[in-house]
Design a protein around this motif. Structure first.
Motif, mmCIF file in Angstrom:
data_model
loop_
_atom_site.group_PDB
_atom_site.id
_atom_site.type_symbol
_atom_site.label_atom_id
_atom_site.label_comp_id
_atom_site.label_asym_id
_atom_site.label_seq_id
_atom_site.Cartn_x
_atom_site.Cartn_y
_atom_site.Cartn_z
ATOM 1 N N VAL A 5 0.234 4.099 0.402
ATOM 2 C CA VAL A 5 -0.612 5.130 1.006
ATOM 3 C C VAL A 5 -2.079 4.753 0.813
ATOM 4 C CG1 VAL A 5 -1.229 7.579 1.021
ATOM 5 C CG2 VAL A 5 1.140 6.879 0.513
ATOM 6 N N VAL A 6 -2.837 4.760 1.917
ATOM 7 C CA VAL A 6 -4.262 4.432 1.890
ATOM 8 C C VAL A 6 -5.052 5.694 2.225
ATOM 9 C CG1 VAL A 6 -6.067 2.913 2.747
ATOM 10 C CG2 VAL A 6 -3.681 2.118 2.731
ATOM 11 N N PRO A 7 -5.755 6.289 1.250
ATOM 12 C CA PRO A 7 -6.539 7.503 1.504
ATOM 13 C C PRO A 7 -7.730 7.237 2.416
ATOM 14 C CG PRO A 7 -6.047 7.243 -0.844
ATOM 15 C CD PRO A 7 -5.715 5.935 -0.169
ATOM 16 N N GLY A 8 -8.370 8.337 2.823
ATOM 17 C CA GLY A 8 -9.536 8.252 3.692
ATOM 18 C C GLY A 8 -10.804 8.672 2.979
ATOM 19 N N ARG A 9 -11.796 9.075 3.751
ATOM 20 C CA ARG A 9 -13.122 9.384 3.212
ATOM 21 C C ARG A 9 -13.078 10.481 2.145
ATOM 22 N NH1 ARG A 9 -15.934 10.319 8.942
ATOM 23 N NH2 ARG A 9 -13.778 10.949 9.357
ATOM 24 N N GLY A 10 -13.594 10.136 0.979
ATOM 25 C CA GLY A 10 -13.704 11.091 -0.113
ATOM 26 C C GLY A 10 -12.444 11.274 -0.928
ATOM 27 N N GLU A 11 -11.317 10.829 -0.416
ATOM 28 C CA GLU A 11 -10.041 11.142 -1.043
ATOM 29 C C GLU A 11 -9.747 10.229 -2.234
ATOM 30 O OE1 GLU A 11 -7.629 13.012 2.727
ATOM 31 O OE2 GLU A 11 -7.535 10.844 2.438
ATOM 32 N N THR A 12 -8.913 10.738 -3.137
ATOM 33 C CA THR A 12 -8.524 10.012 -4.336
ATOM 34 C C THR A 12 -7.002 9.931 -4.406
ATOM 35 O OG1 THR A 12 -8.300 11.932 -5.804
ATOM 36 C CG2 THR A 12 -10.530 11.050 -5.470
ATOM 37 N N HIS A 13 -6.522 9.322 -5.484
ATOM 38 C CA HIS A 13 -5.070 9.253 -5.687
ATOM 39 C C HIS A 13 -4.469 10.659 -5.789
ATOM 40 C CE1 HIS A 13 -5.810 5.132 -7.830
ATOM 41 N NE2 HIS A 13 -6.073 5.091 -6.543
ATOM 42 N N ASP A 14 -5.209 11.584 -6.432
ATOM 43 C CA ASP A 14 -4.679 12.937 -6.606
ATOM 44 C C ASP A 14 -4.456 13.635 -5.270
ATOM 45 O OD1 ASP A 14 -4.706 12.612 -9.317
ATOM 46 O OD2 ASP A 14 -6.536 13.770 -9.664
ATOM 47 N N THR A 15 -5.217 13.257 -4.247
ATOM 48 C CA THR A 15 -5.065 13.873 -2.934
ATOM 49 C C THR A 15 -3.644 13.722 -2.418
ATOM 50 O OG1 THR A 15 -7.372 13.251 -2.470
ATOM 51 C CG2 THR A 15 -6.035 13.977 -0.607
ATOM 52 N N TYR A 16 -2.982 12.632 -2.804
ATOM 53 C CA TYR A 16 -1.650 12.334 -2.257
ATOM 54 C C TYR A 16 -0.551 12.380 -3.300
ATOM 55 C CZ TYR A 16 -4.198 11.420 1.905
ATOM 56 O OH TYR A 16 -5.003 11.607 2.990
ATOM 57 N N ALA A 17 -0.810 13.071 -4.417
ATOM 58 C CA ALA A 17 0.225 13.199 -5.438
ATOM 59 C C ALA A 17 1.433 13.969 -4.906
ATOM 60 C CB ALA A 17 -0.344 13.889 -6.677
ATOM 61 N N ARG A 18 1.186 15.049 -4.163
ATOM 62 C CA ARG A 18 2.292 15.850 -3.650
ATOM 63 C C ARG A 18 3.135 15.059 -2.663
ATOM 64 N NH1 ARG A 18 0.637 21.472 -0.978
ATOM 65 N NH2 ARG A 18 -0.360 20.064 0.527
ATOM 66 N N LEU A 19 2.490 14.358 -1.740
ATOM 67 C CA LEU A 19 3.234 13.549 -0.771
ATOM 68 C C LEU A 19 3.979 12.428 -1.474
ATOM 69 C CD1 LEU A 19 3.879 12.766 2.195
ATOM 70 C CD2 LEU A 19 1.826 11.327 2.132
ATOM 71 N N GLY A 20 3.313 11.757 -2.433
ATOM 72 C CA GLY A 20 3.955 10.662 -3.142
ATOM 73 C C GLY A 20 5.216 11.102 -3.869
ATOM 74 N N LYS A 21 5.137 12.235 -4.545
ATOM 75 C CA LYS A 21 6.311 12.740 -5.271
ATOM 76 C C LYS A 21 7.436 13.102 -4.314
ATOM 77 C CE LYS A 21 3.542 14.588 -9.096
ATOM 78 N NZ LYS A 21 3.044 15.836 -9.738
ATOM 79 N N ARG A 22 7.060 13.668 -3.160
ATOM 80 C CA ARG A 22 8.089 14.104 -2.211
ATOM 81 C C ARG A 22 8.827 12.904 -1.615
ATOM 82 N NH1 ARG A 22 5.651 18.417 0.781
ATOM 83 N NH2 ARG A 22 6.722 19.815 -0.645
ATOM 84 N N LEU A 23 8.084 11.855 -1.231
ATOM 85 C CA LEU A 23 8.741 10.673 -0.677
ATOM 86 C C LEU A 23 9.537 9.948 -1.759
ATOM 87 C CD1 LEU A 23 5.926 9.207 1.621
ATOM 88 C CD2 LEU A 23 7.804 10.742 2.233
ATOM 89 N N ALA A 24 9.023 9.930 -2.981
ATOM 90 C CA ALA A 24 9.741 9.276 -4.078
ATOM 91 C C ALA A 24 11.054 9.997 -4.367
ATOM 92 C CB ALA A 24 8.870 9.247 -5.332
ATOM 93 N N ALA A 25 11.074 11.315 -4.201
ATOM 94 C CA ALA A 25 12.298 12.073 -4.438
ATOM 95 C C ALA A 25 13.406 11.654 -3.482
ATOM 96 C CB ALA A 25 12.031 13.569 -4.302
ATOM 97 N N ASP A 26 13.022 11.085 -2.328
ATOM 98 C CA ASP A 26 14.008 10.575 -1.376
ATOM 99 C C ASP A 26 14.268 9.085 -1.591
ATOM 100 O OD1 ASP A 26 14.886 12.779 0.209
ATOM 101 O OD2 ASP A 26 12.895 12.880 1.084
ATOM 102 N N ALA A 27 13.918 8.590 -2.788
ATOM 103 C CA ALA A 27 14.235 7.237 -3.233
ATOM 104 C C ALA A 27 13.373 6.153 -2.599
ATOM 105 C CB ALA A 27 15.716 6.920 -3.024
#
Length: 267
Positions: free
Chosen positions: A29-51
């Motif tokens: 995942v490549v964030p955009g302007r201003g965004e950090t790793h925390d911005t995509y923690a929810r998405l990352g966890k959700r996709l990881a839950a699907d292996a």
């Protein structure tokens, strides 16, 4: 499980799936302007839950004075990030999918549209997800923090995440995206399957341009999210958007043949 790692100039957050299931693919995942790793923690966890093995990297840094050089450097960082997901035997699990948001989407599309794009990344990604591609003609927003939040998302949880993140770059949407790279992103002829995501309430989007780009690519789908704003991966509809991404990933694993088809429906 989530881990944070720092290695010289390479910083990333990793999300691992539950113990037991085999890894089904690698998502960077490549964030955009201003965004950090925390911005995509929810998405990352959700996709990881699907292996899926998920790695969130630093936001793309695009240089208007040196657009080609910034793309080359971006490709090198992505190559390092992908290589770092290898299993103990040194193998990266395919399919490998690059997910870019805002300028992250610009960087991914522009890079893969170059003749040497795959070489710059170190491999040919199996697919891309381009979310919230900014328009070439829409002026960036101006105003205070509440105005920026309204442009980005109406999701209360995500608004809190952005507000509480001390590293988040407030006002970053005022930064002008290099025109040359925007043009390259919209004219990209990347031949990998692409899922393009846009919110129909995104004031920074150009739906006509996105439609033309989707139709010009050999294997692309444009999915428009009702009432979603610029942060289409993190707005009120984030569950449905994540489901759309997982459906795309699973279809990709099945040679782009849908696993579910609707034969009859009353709605």
């Amino acid at each position: 499980m989530t881990e944070r790692n720092t290695q010289q100039d390479l910083r990333y957050t990793d999300h691992f799936g539950p113990r037991g299931p085999a890894v089904r693919g690698t998502v960077v995942v490549v964030p955009g302007r201003g965004e950090t790793h925390d911005t995509y923690a929810r998405l990352g966890k959700r996709l990881a839950a699907d292996a899926y093995r998920v790695r969130v990297v630093d936001a793309a840094r695009l240089d208007a004075e040196d657009p080609d050089g910034s793309l080359t450097r971006f490709g090198g960082r992505i190559a390092d990030a992908v290589a770092g997901t290898a299993d103990p035997d040194g193998a990266v699990v395919h399919p490998v999918i690059l997910v870019g948001a805002d300028t992250g989407a610009v960087a991914v599309a522009a890079l893969l549209g170059r003749e040497d794009g795959a070489a710059a990344v170190g491999l040919r990604p199996d697919a891309v997800v381009l979310a919230g591609l900014p328009a070439r003609t829409t002026a960036p927003p101006s105003g205070g923090w509440d105005d920026e939040l309204d442009v980005r998302t109406f999701c209360p949880a995500h608004r809190s995440t952005l507000t509480d993140d001390a590293a988040f770059g407030r006002g970053a949407l005022d930064e002008v995206v290099p025109e040359r790279l925007l043009a390259a992103a919209y004219a990209s002829e990347a031949d990998v399957p692409a899922l393009i995501l846009a919110g129909d309430a995104d004031p920074l989007a150009d739906r006509d341009a996105l439609t033309r780009t989707a139709k010009s690519l050999p294997r692309a789908r444009l999915s428009v999210v009702r009432d979603a704003h610029h942060d289409v991966l993190n707005d009120m509809q984030h569950r449905s958007v994540a489901a759309e991404i997982v459906t795309f990933l699973e279809t990709l694993r099945n040679e782009l043949v849908p696993l579910v088809t609707v034969e009859s429906s009353a709605w």
